[in-house]
Design a protein around this motif. Structure first.
Motif, PDB file in Angstrom:
ATOM      1  N   GLN A  33       6.446 -10.383  12.120  1.00 44.72           N
ATOM      2  CA  GLN A  33       5.017 -10.098  12.059  1.00 44.72           C
ATOM      3  C   GLN A  33       4.392 -11.116  11.121  1.00 44.72           C
ATOM      4  OE1 GLN A  33       3.690  -7.645  13.989  1.00 44.72           O
ATOM      5  NE2 GLN A  33       1.686  -8.438  13.434  1.00 44.72           N
ATOM      6  N   ALA A  34       3.571 -12.016  11.667  1.00 49.84           N
ATOM      7  CA  ALA A  34       2.895 -13.053  10.884  1.00 49.84           C
ATOM      8  C   ALA A  34       1.421 -12.678  10.807  1.00 49.84           C
ATOM      9  CB  ALA A  34       3.082 -14.413  11.520  1.00 49.84           C
ATOM     10  N   GLY A  35       1.062 -11.840   9.848  1.00 52.26           N
ATOM     11  CA  GLY A  35      -0.322 -11.355   9.740  1.00 52.26           C
ATOM     12  C   GLY A  35      -0.654 -10.537  10.984  1.00 52.26           C
ATOM     13  N   PRO A  36      -1.747 -10.892  11.678  1.00 51.64           N
ATOM     14  CA  PRO A  36      -2.117 -10.132  12.878  1.00 51.64           C
ATOM     15  C   PRO A  36      -1.320 -10.533  14.120  1.00 51.64           C
ATOM     16  CG  PRO A  36      -3.762 -11.810  12.428  1.00 51.64           C
ATOM     17  CD  PRO A  36      -2.772 -11.856  11.300  1.00 51.64           C
ATOM     18  N   TYR A  37      -0.432 -11.514  13.998  1.00 50.84           N
ATOM     19  CA  TYR A  37       0.288 -12.040  15.159  1.00 50.84           C
ATOM     20  C   TYR A  37       1.738 -11.566  15.149  1.00 50.84           C
ATOM     21  CZ  TYR A  37      -3.756 -15.037  14.805  1.00 50.84           C
ATOM     22  OH  TYR A  37      -5.041 -15.497  14.695  1.00 50.84           O
ATOM     23  N   HIS A  38       2.167 -11.122  16.296  1.00 52.95           N
ATOM     24  CA  HIS A  38       3.555 -10.688  16.462  1.00 52.95           C
ATOM     25  C   HIS A  38       4.318 -11.786  17.200  1.00 52.95           C
ATOM     26  CE1 HIS A  38       6.833  -7.847  16.818  1.00 52.95           C
ATOM     27  NE2 HIS A  38       7.004  -8.275  18.050  1.00 52.95           N
ATOM     28  N   LEU A  39       5.429 -12.260  16.624  1.00 51.50           N
ATOM     29  CA  LEU A  39       6.251 -13.320  17.220  1.00 51.50           C
ATOM     30  C   LEU A  39       7.604 -12.762  17.616  1.00 51.50           C
ATOM     31  CD1 LEU A  39       5.720 -16.222  14.670  1.00 51.50           C
ATOM     32  CD2 LEU A  39       5.003 -16.251  17.028  1.00 51.50           C
ATOM     33  N   THR A  40       8.080 -13.230  18.771  1.00 53.42           N
ATOM     34  CA  THR A  40       9.455 -12.944  19.189  1.00 53.42           C
ATOM     35  C   THR A  40      10.236 -14.245  19.058  1.00 53.42           C
ATOM     36  OG1 THR A  40       8.705 -11.248  20.729  1.00 53.42           O
ATOM     37  CG2 THR A  40      10.919 -12.124  21.061  1.00 53.42           C
ATOM     38  N   VAL A  41      11.240 -14.242  18.197  1.00 56.37           N
ATOM     39  CA  VAL A  41      12.073 -15.427  17.957  1.00 56.37           C
ATOM     40  C   VAL A  41      13.325 -15.282  18.809  1.00 56.37           C
ATOM     41  CG1 VAL A  41      13.266 -16.806  16.230  1.00 56.37           C
ATOM     42  CG2 VAL A  41      11.179 -15.580  15.613  1.00 56.37           C
ATOM     43  N   GLY A  42      13.575 -16.246  19.702  1.00 54.88           N
ATOM     44  CA  GLY A  42      14.721 -16.190  20.590  1.00 54.88           C
ATOM     45  C   GLY A  42      15.766 -17.238  20.248  1.00 54.88           C
ATOM     46  N   PHE A  43      17.026 -16.896  20.462  1.00 55.47           N
ATOM     47  CA  PHE A  43      18.146 -17.790  20.180  1.00 55.47           C
ATOM     48  C   PHE A  43      18.995 -17.925  21.445  1.00 55.47           C
ATOM     49  CE2 PHE A  43      17.007 -15.465  16.379  1.00 55.47           C
ATOM     50  CZ  PHE A  43      16.833 -16.473  15.446  1.00 55.47           C
ATOM     51  N   SER A  44      19.417 -19.140  21.762  1.00 60.75           N
ATOM     52  CA  SER A  44      20.239 -19.350  22.961  1.00 60.75           C
ATOM     53  C   SER A  44      21.714 -19.096  22.713  1.00 60.75           C
ATOM     54  CB  SER A  44      20.040 -20.765  23.508  1.00 60.75           C
ATOM     55  OG  SER A  44      20.530 -21.713  22.583  1.00 60.75           O
ATOM     56  N   THR A  45      22.109 -18.933  21.447  1.00 55.24           N
ATOM     57  CA  THR A  45      23.501 -18.637  21.084  1.00 55.24           C
ATOM     58  C   THR A  45      23.480 -17.583  19.980  1.00 55.24           C
ATOM     59  OG1 THR A  45      24.151 -20.903  21.559  1.00 55.24           O
ATOM     60  CG2 THR A  45      25.651 -19.634  20.219  1.00 55.24           C
ATOM     61  N   ILE A  89      17.940 -17.232  26.728  1.00 54.56           N
ATOM     62  CA  ILE A  89      17.863 -16.552  25.443  1.00 54.56           C
ATOM     63  C   ILE A  89      18.821 -15.354  25.467  1.00 54.56           C
ATOM     64  CG2 ILE A  89      16.341 -15.322  23.846  1.00 54.56           C
ATOM     65  CD1 ILE A  89      15.792 -18.351  24.162  1.00 54.56           C
ATOM     66  N   VAL A  90      19.735 -15.313  24.478  1.00 59.71           N
ATOM     67  CA  VAL A  90      20.726 -14.230  24.436  1.00 59.71           C
ATOM     68  C   VAL A  90      20.472 -13.230  23.303  1.00 59.71           C
ATOM     69  CG1 VAL A  90      22.517 -15.620  25.538  1.00 59.71           C
ATOM     70  CG2 VAL A  90      22.353 -15.580  23.055  1.00 59.71           C
ATOM     71  N   ASP A 130      14.301 -27.651  20.529  1.00 55.96           N
ATOM     72  CA  ASP A 130      15.233 -27.962  21.610  1.00 55.96           C
ATOM     73  C   ASP A 130      16.517 -28.546  21.050  1.00 55.96           C
ATOM     74  OD1 ASP A 130      16.137 -28.412  24.240  1.00 55.96           O
ATOM     75  OD2 ASP A 130      15.357 -30.451  24.220  1.00 55.96           O
ATOM     76  N   ILE A 131      17.632 -27.941  21.347  1.00 55.47           N
ATOM     77  CA  ILE A 131      18.972 -28.405  20.982  1.00 55.47           C
ATOM     78  C   ILE A 131      19.009 -28.829  19.516  1.00 55.47           C
ATOM     79  CG2 ILE A 131      20.885 -29.891  21.631  1.00 55.47           C
ATOM     80  CD1 ILE A 131      19.630 -30.180  24.346  1.00 55.47           C
ATOM     81  N   ARG A 132      18.858 -27.870  18.649  1.00 59.35           N
ATOM     82  CA  ARG A 132      18.846 -28.087  17.212  1.00 59.35           C
ATOM     83  C   ARG A 132      20.051 -27.396  16.616  1.00 59.35           C
ATOM     84  NH1 ARG A 132      14.326 -29.083  13.794  1.00 59.35           N
ATOM     85  NH2 ARG A 132      13.534 -30.092  15.656  1.00 59.35           N
ATOM     86  N   SER A 133      20.576 -27.935  15.531  1.00 57.41           N
ATOM     87  CA  SER A 133      21.679 -27.260  14.839  1.00 57.41           C
ATOM     88  C   SER A 133      21.305 -27.072  13.379  1.00 57.41           C
ATOM     89  CB  SER A 133      22.976 -28.058  14.968  1.00 57.41           C
ATOM     90  OG  SER A 133      22.873 -29.261  14.256  1.00 57.41           O
ATOM     91  N   LEU A 134      21.843 -26.041  12.788  1.00 58.64           N
ATOM     92  CA  LEU A 134      21.628 -25.767  11.373  1.00 58.64           C
ATOM     93  C   LEU A 134      22.831 -26.334  10.623  1.00 58.64           C
ATOM     94  CD1 LEU A 134      20.353 -22.111  11.782  1.00 58.64           C
ATOM     95  CD2 LEU A 134      19.008 -24.197  11.515  1.00 58.64           C
ATOM     96  N   PRO A 135      22.606 -27.222   9.645  1.00 53.36           N
ATOM     97  CA  PRO A 135      23.717 -27.978   9.051  1.00 53.36           C
ATOM     98  C   PRO A 135      24.649 -27.198   8.136  1.00 53.36           C
ATOM     99  CG  PRO A 135      21.644 -28.590   8.030  1.00 53.36           C
ATOM    100  CD  PRO A 135      21.307 -27.662   9.141  1.00 53.36           C
ATOM    101  N   LEU A 149      21.801 -25.359  19.488  1.00 47.82           N
ATOM    102  CA  LEU A 149      21.220 -24.235  20.204  1.00 47.82           C
ATOM    103  C   LEU A 149      19.721 -24.437  20.336  1.00 47.82           C
ATOM    104  CD1 LEU A 149      20.621 -21.179  17.968  1.00 47.82           C
ATOM    105  CD2 LEU A 149      21.812 -23.117  17.026  1.00 47.82           C
ATOM    106  N   ASP A 150      19.098 -23.602  21.156  1.00 50.32           N
ATOM    107  CA  ASP A 150      17.655 -23.627  21.347  1.00 50.32           C
ATOM    108  C   ASP A 150      17.040 -22.444  20.623  1.00 50.32           C
ATOM    109  OD1 ASP A 150      17.194 -25.859  23.179  1.00 50.32           O
ATOM    110  OD2 ASP A 150      18.396 -24.699  24.589  1.00 50.32           O
ATOM    111  N   PHE A 151      15.877 -22.678  20.007  1.00 54.13           N
ATOM    112  CA  PHE A 151      15.084 -21.621  19.394  1.00 54.13           C
ATOM    113  C   PHE A 151      13.781 -21.533  20.173  1.00 54.13           C
ATOM    114  CE2 PHE A 151      17.536 -23.531  15.956  1.00 54.13           C
ATOM    115  CZ  PHE A 151      18.055 -22.434  15.294  1.00 54.13           C
ATOM    116  N   THR A 152      13.298 -20.329  20.441  1.00 58.62           N
ATOM    117  CA  THR A 152      11.974 -20.146  21.031  1.00 58.62           C
ATOM    118  C   THR A 152      11.171 -19.203  20.146  1.00 58.62           C
ATOM    119  OG1 THR A 152      12.683 -18.309  22.436  1.00 58.62           O
ATOM    120  CG2 THR A 152      12.779 -20.519  23.403  1.00 58.62           C
ATOM    121  N   PHE A 153       9.868 -19.474  20.050  1.00 55.15           N
ATOM    122  CA  PHE A 153       8.962 -18.663  19.244  1.00 55.15           C
ATOM    123  C   PHE A 153       7.791 -18.281  20.140  1.00 55.15           C
ATOM    124  CE2 PHE A 153      10.569 -22.270  16.612  1.00 55.15           C
ATOM    125  CZ  PHE A 153      11.618 -21.587  16.028  1.00 55.15           C
TER     126      PHE A 153
END
Length: 194
Positions: free
Chosen positions: A50-62, A43-44, A118-123, A71-75
């Motif tokens: 903030q999703a209601g009471p939950y805090h998410l860290t969104v990671g990008f591999s590129t 993750i670079v 995993d290894i997804r691209s945005l068109p 690229l890879d996305f992590t949540f």
């Protein structure tokens, strides 16, 4: 005759010795251990949601993001995935209201401790939005990562790339047609009386 047999036997022995010496070790044929099977997710860049009471860290591999680049996305929710589930909806640039792709959040195949893609691209390039709905012990929460800028695809335009790739094939077809017309196998068969 005996000299030829000896020379042949010597050549076979030399080739056999060379094959044995150049063969990879037996461990090269063993299946890879699970931790060595795939490259880890690196993750670079991260963004916070903030999703209601939950805090998410969104990671990008590129980073920066580019259209049609894998690229890879992590949540990663704070506190881990235990007892939590959710969905992700991705809204592309210029999409009409209600036009979004919704998918269930699942574990990343190479980083099992977080959700991910995993290894997804945005068109397409433009402003994307990721909307997360998380269900867990504290109820349901929704949060959006807005204005995620995706730049144009790297490299030359797609039409130019396809044209350049097609030129050698078209040249080969032209060469085969010219060769066929020059030699005309059917004409040679007619001369032979077939």
């Amino acid at each position: 005759m005996k000299d030829r047999a000896r020379a042949l036997l010597l050549a076979l022995c030399v080739m056999g010795a060379a094959a044995l010496l150049s063969a990879p070790p037996a461990q090269a044929y063993a299946p890879a251990r699970p931790e060595q099977a795939y490259a880890p997710v690196k993750i670079v860049h991260t963004e916070q949601v903030q999703a209601g009471p939950y805090h998410l860290t969104v990671g990008f591999s590129t980073w920066p993001l580019r259209a049609m680049q894998s690229l890879d996305f992590t949540f990663a929710p704070d506190g881990g995935l235990t007892g939590k589930s959710g969905t992700l909806s991705m809204t592309r640039p210029g999409a009409k209201a209600g036009m979004r792709s919704v998918s269930r959040l699942s574990r990343h195949p190479r980083k099992r401790s977080v959700w991910g893609l995993d290894i997804r691209s945005l068109p397409t390039a433009g402003q994307w939005a990721f909307t997360f709905t998380v269900n867990g012990p504290q109820g349901q929460g929704t949060g959006t990562l807005d204005n995620l800028t995706v730049l144009d695809q790297p490299g030359p335009p797609l039409a130019l790339s396809w044209t350049l790739c097609a030129l050698p094939v078209l040249g080969l077809i032209a060469f085969l047609i010219v060769a066929w017309r020059r030699h005309r196998p059917s004409r040679h068969l007619a001369v032979m009386g077939v």
